[in-house]
Design an enzyme around this catalytic site. Structure first.
Site: not given
Ligand code: PLP
Length: 508
Positions: A223, A300, A303, A326, A464
């Site tokens: 992401h 991270d 997801q 999420k 993203c």
């Molecule tokens: N990492 C991953 C894999 C994501 O899918 C997302 C958001 O879709 C994020 C990080 C960022 O999350 P947030 O926007 O809640 O900070």
């Protein structure tokens, strides 16, 4: 008398230094302030309790020390609150149901009031879970109950509401610890979300420990929030960002990943589950390989946490991050897990209240983690809401959720694959939650809009994760994504609407 004559005199300059403006601070003071900025705290900063009257009973309120264990004897250490405000009782230590009952998706759906909404006259089909999940009553009611019964700032007052809110906040930290199987609550930092957690690590740990010529390894699946902070850090420090490629299925190519690791690798930062393709990375193996080269590993989990068990000790991650929204919790709250020894060797990110053990004009002594990374008033109510979400998920049982979602993923993949002109993007052998596709002759935005007219919410765009999609020659895809409350009927509605579009609409 001027204000400056009221201020303490600095021993080096003979002036207060502050009211006279920065120009008046001499070089010695500046050096000292700079040094103090990165001063490590004493190993166990002493609690700053106010003096008590001789013989007075010691109140069991919190002041500065986060110490959930010490609170077990407080009057708010009750059994978990049943859902619903009528019977609400403040809670401290959750009792997670050790043996979750059978998983009935139709019963589960009744816990999520928004699923009863109608969109364009049709029942809402929520398949945009990778963007954000819907909230059960357990979370909605818990947040309302916090504001009705517990609201106060935390840690710093000798009154009952401060004790209740601190218990609730620190109780939520314990729930997160248990959810991630972290060794200690000291390893759990509340932040705004996964993005903020990654930026915190990049800007505090990264600035201290990454230098010119060092290397940071990520994967092609990331992401943007796990790309951009490392690019920024690399540019600032003269470090190098290296990217492990993925294959046609959307899996990291292990041999290529291994080739990137060497003695200059300081950090590997990789996603647990890809938001664009659904690939589950073998994070335990990837972490072990990185550790062999002495690199730290950030996983991270944005997801991952709503779909599968994330055990930070089993993965052996140095950092693990996720967002509350999420995982059926509120927006604006998230988690950074870090090993205690790493967090405590890392300078604070932001300065202010709550993160300090002692402040004079000459120097500041910081708290140990997690408080050193929680400057200012945090998102107390939503941390409590996140705790309720994790309780809810634990009561359902992540194994049940995983089984249910896997069945849906297989069902949905088969059904979508039968549609002429539809190409599934991301066919990893281990997948969770995501069914990305493109439809010949129709732009993803067009598909998204057509589905919306049927009450079906999906994401269409680059999610993203532009590099991941470009790897497949695409700028965008349609991305239905699953959660525990989805059903086969949701997928039937999706497939029927896509088929309809494919049959009935002319090519653009
Ligand atoms: N990492 C991953 C894999 C994501 O899918 C997302 C958001 O879709 C994020 C990080 C960022 O999350 P947030 O926007 O809640 O900070």
């Amino acid at each position: 008398m001027t204000h400056s004559s009221l201020l303490p005199q600095h021993p080096l300059s003979g002036t207060s230094g502050l009211s006279a403006g920065p120009d008046a601070i001499d070089a010695g003071l500046l050096t000292q302030l700079a040094n103090d900025l990165f001063r490590d705290p004493p190993p166990n900063p002493a609690p700053q309790l106010p003096p008590s009257e001789p013989g007075a009973p010691t109140p069991d309120y919190y002041f500065l020390e986060p110490a959930p264990a010490a609170a077990t004897g407080s009057p708010w250490n009750q059994a978990p609150a049943p859902f619903g405000l009528d019977t609400f009782q403040p809670e401290l230590v959750p009792s997670l149901d050790p043996a979750p009952g059978p998983f009935d998706v139709h019963t589960v759906r009744r816990d999520f009031p928004i699923l009863a909404e109608r969109i364009h006259g049709k029942p809402l089909v929520w398949l945009d879970n990778a963007a954000t999940t819907q909230k059960p009553n357990a979370v909605i009611d818990r947040i309302a109950a916090f504001y009705r019964h517990e609201n106060s700032n935390i840690h710093r007052a000798a009154h009952d509401l401060a004790a209740r809110s601190t218990d609730a906040y620190e109780g939520a930290r314990e729930k997160v610890r248990r959810f991630l199987n972290a060794p200690s609550v000291q390893d759990i930092v509340f932040v705004r979300g996964a993005t903020e957690a990654i930026n915190l690590v990049a800007q505090s740990w990264g600035r201290r420990f990454i230098g010119p010529g060092d290397e940071i390894v990520i994967t092609w699946l990331e992401h943007h929030s796990n790309i951009v902070p490392w690019q920024q850090l690399a540019a600032e420090k003269g470090a190098r960002l290296r990217v492990a490629p993925i294959d046609e299925r959307g899996e990291v190519i292990l041999e290529e990943y291994e080739k990137l690791l060497n003695s200059r690798t300081r950090l590997v930062s990789l996603t647990h589950v890809s938001n664009a393709l659904g690939t589950i990375n073998p994070v335990k193996d990837l972490t072990a390989l990185a550790h062999r080269h002495g690199a730290k590993v950030l996983v991270d989990g944005a997801q991952a946490v709503s779909h599968l068990q994330a055990d930070v000790q089993d993965i052996d991650a140095d950092f693990y991050v996720f967002s509350g929204h999420k995982v059926f919790g509120p927006t604006g709250i998230g988690v950074l897990y870090g090993r205690s020894e790493i967090l405590n060797a890392t300078p604070p990110w932001q300065g202010g209240g709550n993160m300090i053990a002692d402040v004079t004009f000459e120097r500041t002594v910081y708290h140990a983690a997690p408080a050193r990374f929680e400057a200012g008033t945090g998102n107390i109510a939503d941390a409590v809401g996140l705790g309720a979400a994790l309780d809810y998920l634990s009561r359902l049982g992540l194994e049940n959720v995983q089984r249910h979602e896997h069945e849906l993923l297989v069902y949905g993949t088969e059904a979508l694959s039968r549609i002429p002109g539809l190409r599934i993007i991301g066919t990893a052998r281990e997948k969770a939650g995501v069914l990305s596709f493109v439809l010949e002759g129709h732009r993803p935005e067009e598909v998204g809009a057509a589905l919306n007219r049927e009450g079906i919410a999906v994401r269409s765009g680059h999610h993203c994760a532009q590099p991941a999609l470009r790897r497949f020659g695409l700028e965008a895809s349609v991305r239905p994504s699953l959660a525990l409350y989805n059903t086969r009927s949701d997928l039937d509605a999706l497939v029927a609407a896509v088929q309809q579009l494919q049959k009935g609409h002319p090519r653009y």
